[in-house]
Design an enzyme around this catalytic site. Structure first.
Site, PDB file in Angstrom:
ATOM      1  N   GLU A  42     -57.369  73.178 -66.979  1.00  0.00           N
ATOM      2  CA  GLU A  42     -57.867  72.939 -68.135  1.00  0.00           C
ATOM      3  C   GLU A  42     -59.107  73.889 -68.448  1.00  0.00           C
ATOM      4  O   GLU A  42     -60.494  73.178 -68.714  1.00  0.00           O
ATOM      5  CB  GLU A  42     -58.296  72.091 -68.436  1.00  0.00           C
ATOM      6  CG  GLU A  42     -56.469  71.587 -68.797  1.00  0.00           C
ATOM      7  CD  GLU A  42     -57.270  69.222 -68.647  1.00  0.00           C
ATOM      8  OE1 GLU A  42     -58.055  68.898 -68.891  1.00  0.00           O
ATOM      9  OE2 GLU A  42     -56.176  68.251 -68.823  1.00  0.00           O
TER      10      GLU A  42
ATOM     11  N   HIS B 188     -62.965  68.772 -71.112  1.00  0.00           N
ATOM     12  CA  HIS B 188     -61.241  68.927 -71.014  1.00  0.00           C
ATOM     13  C   HIS B 188     -60.765  69.920 -71.565  1.00  0.00           C
ATOM     14  O   HIS B 188     -61.049  69.317 -72.565  1.00  0.00           O
ATOM     15  CB  HIS B 188     -60.255  67.112 -71.136  1.00  0.00           C
ATOM     16  CG  HIS B 188     -61.023  66.571 -69.838  1.00  0.00           C
ATOM     17  ND1 HIS B 188     -59.503  66.528 -68.939  1.00  0.00           N
ATOM     18  CD2 HIS B 188     -61.833  65.347 -69.301  1.00  0.00           C
ATOM     19  CE1 HIS B 188     -60.123  65.524 -68.042  1.00  0.00           C
ATOM     20  NE2 HIS B 188     -60.951  64.623 -68.337  1.00  0.00           N
TER      21      HIS B 188
ATOM     22  N   GLU C 242     -62.640  67.088 -75.731  1.00  0.00           N
ATOM     23  CA  GLU C 242     -60.856  67.866 -75.658  1.00  0.00           C
ATOM     24  C   GLU C 242     -61.103  69.695 -76.045  1.00  0.00           C
ATOM     25  O   GLU C 242     -61.701  69.208 -77.772  1.00  0.00           O
ATOM     26  CB  GLU C 242     -59.837  67.032 -76.010  1.00  0.00           C
ATOM     27  CG  GLU C 242     -59.539  65.746 -74.655  1.00  0.00           C
ATOM     28  CD  GLU C 242     -58.829  66.588 -74.118  1.00  0.00           C
ATOM     29  OE1 GLU C 242     -58.341  66.821 -73.706  1.00  0.00           O
ATOM     30  OE2 GLU C 242     -58.313  65.483 -73.551  1.00  0.00           O
TER      31      GLU C 242
END
Length: 353
Positions: free
Chosen positions: A11, A103, A185
């Protein structure tokens, strides 16, 4: 405030968010922030996995973001010492005001957050405490959606699933009582809403997100202070200054605080706060099955349409006190420092699990 990255090496888009955060924090523009707050940043939680090109695991073949409850100092040293540091700080009354783990997401679009809410937890005792829940955990994502063009509030979720109990976000929330514990995210693809709608995400947008994240964190803290002191922060920063007048190094810091208070006022702080409804339920029903657009409507696997209430007015909520001990910048070097912190913590007769 504590931020972590690099537990899932594949990631790598989120590493650019961390780069934007670091670049801003060491810049002259963030001088006042560095004098007022402590930022503890761990830029790589899985260095072995990164160096060896693993996508998600460490050299032991384990997902380190599923090891926060059963942490082994030999198999998961970075998680063990990070957790020990957090516990050491909590024992000394210095637990983070905000914890965020960076992330990347391979399927969903935009940049968004996962948080934790008692009312949306799988665990019955959590639900029983929902009526006394502090709603301030919604402040940071709601400020980000107003400040960061790549952030989507409608993609955010505050569900606590049983399968996520071993992740950093839930472990820090549950075991250290950090109300504002998040996973942020960043999409692998692009945007389906906002100013960047229809475009592919790039390093510029990711680094911009890192900068906006720091600015929103500062405003979240100021929101808590202004609520706690029952007064709003004025453009001159007088209320803000009065809050810190008892600190030992106040005189040397007052000019920086005035400068910062004026700076945040220029960014329509009042307008942002006025649009926050910290009691509105805006969480998807599932972290995995619901996809959302910026209209506030979502499509689940069962084609059920979900419509969320719009933000209205700022609701009062319990704030957090800012101790004068938070007013210095601490640089957190690599693992050796975490081992030292863990050693100090172990002398209190506890362990990390």
């Amino acid at each position: 405030t504590q931020s972590t990255w690099g537990v899932h090496p594949g990631e790598s888009n989120s590493s650019w968010v961390m780069a934007g955060t670091l670049n801003y924090l060491v810049s002259e523009e963030a001088r006042a922030l560095r004098q007022m707050y402590v930022f503890k940043i761990i830029p790589m939680l899985n260095p072995d996995g990164v160096i060896n090109g693993n996508y998600r695991t460490s050299l032991t073949g384990q997902d380190l973001n599923r090891m926060w409850l059963q942490t082994n100092p030999d198999l998961h040293p970075t998680i063990y010492h990070t957790k020990s540091l957090l516990q050491y700080l909590a024992l000394n009354g210095r637990k983070p005001f905000i914890y965020c783990d960076f992330h990347g997401h391979s399927r969903r679009k935009n940049i968004f957050m996962y948080g934790c809410s008692n009312s949306l937890s799988w665990f019955p005792p959590d639900i029983m405490r929902a009526n006394i829940e502090d709603p301030s955990f919604k402040a940071l994502p709601k400020l980000l959606t107003l400040m960061a063009p790549s952030f989507s509030l409608s993609n955010c979720s505050f569900i606590v699933e049983k399968a996520k109990e071993t992740t950093a976000r839930v472990a820090v929330w549950r075991h250290l009582a950090v109300v504002r514990s998040y996973t942020m995210e960043s999409t692998f693809s692009g945007f389906d809403c906002g100013p960047y709608k229809g475009t592919q995400i790039g390093t510029r947008e990711l680094m911009e997100m890192g900068l906006k994240f720091v600015e929103a964190m500062a405003r979240t803290k100021l929101l808590a202070i202004s609520t706690d002191t029952k007064s709003r922060i004025t453009p001159s920063g007088n209320n803000f200054i009065n809050h810190f007048s008892h600190t030992p190094n106040f005189n040397s810091m007052s000019s920086s605080m005035n400068e910062f208070a004026a700076q945040i006022h220029e960014d329509l702080l009042y307008d942002a706060f006025a649009n926050l409804d910290l009691h509105a339920d805006e969480s998807p029903q599932s972290e995995r099955d619901v996809r959302f657009s910026c209209t506030g409507k979502g499509q689940s696997s069962s084609d059920e349409e979900l419509v969320y209430p719009p933000a209205s007015a700022l609701s009062s909520h319990p704030g957090s006190n800012l101790s004068h001990t938070d007013l210095t910048l601490h640089y957190i070097p690599p693992t050796a420092h975490f081992k030292m912190a863990a050693s100090r913590f172990s002398r209190h007769g506890s362990n990390s699990s």
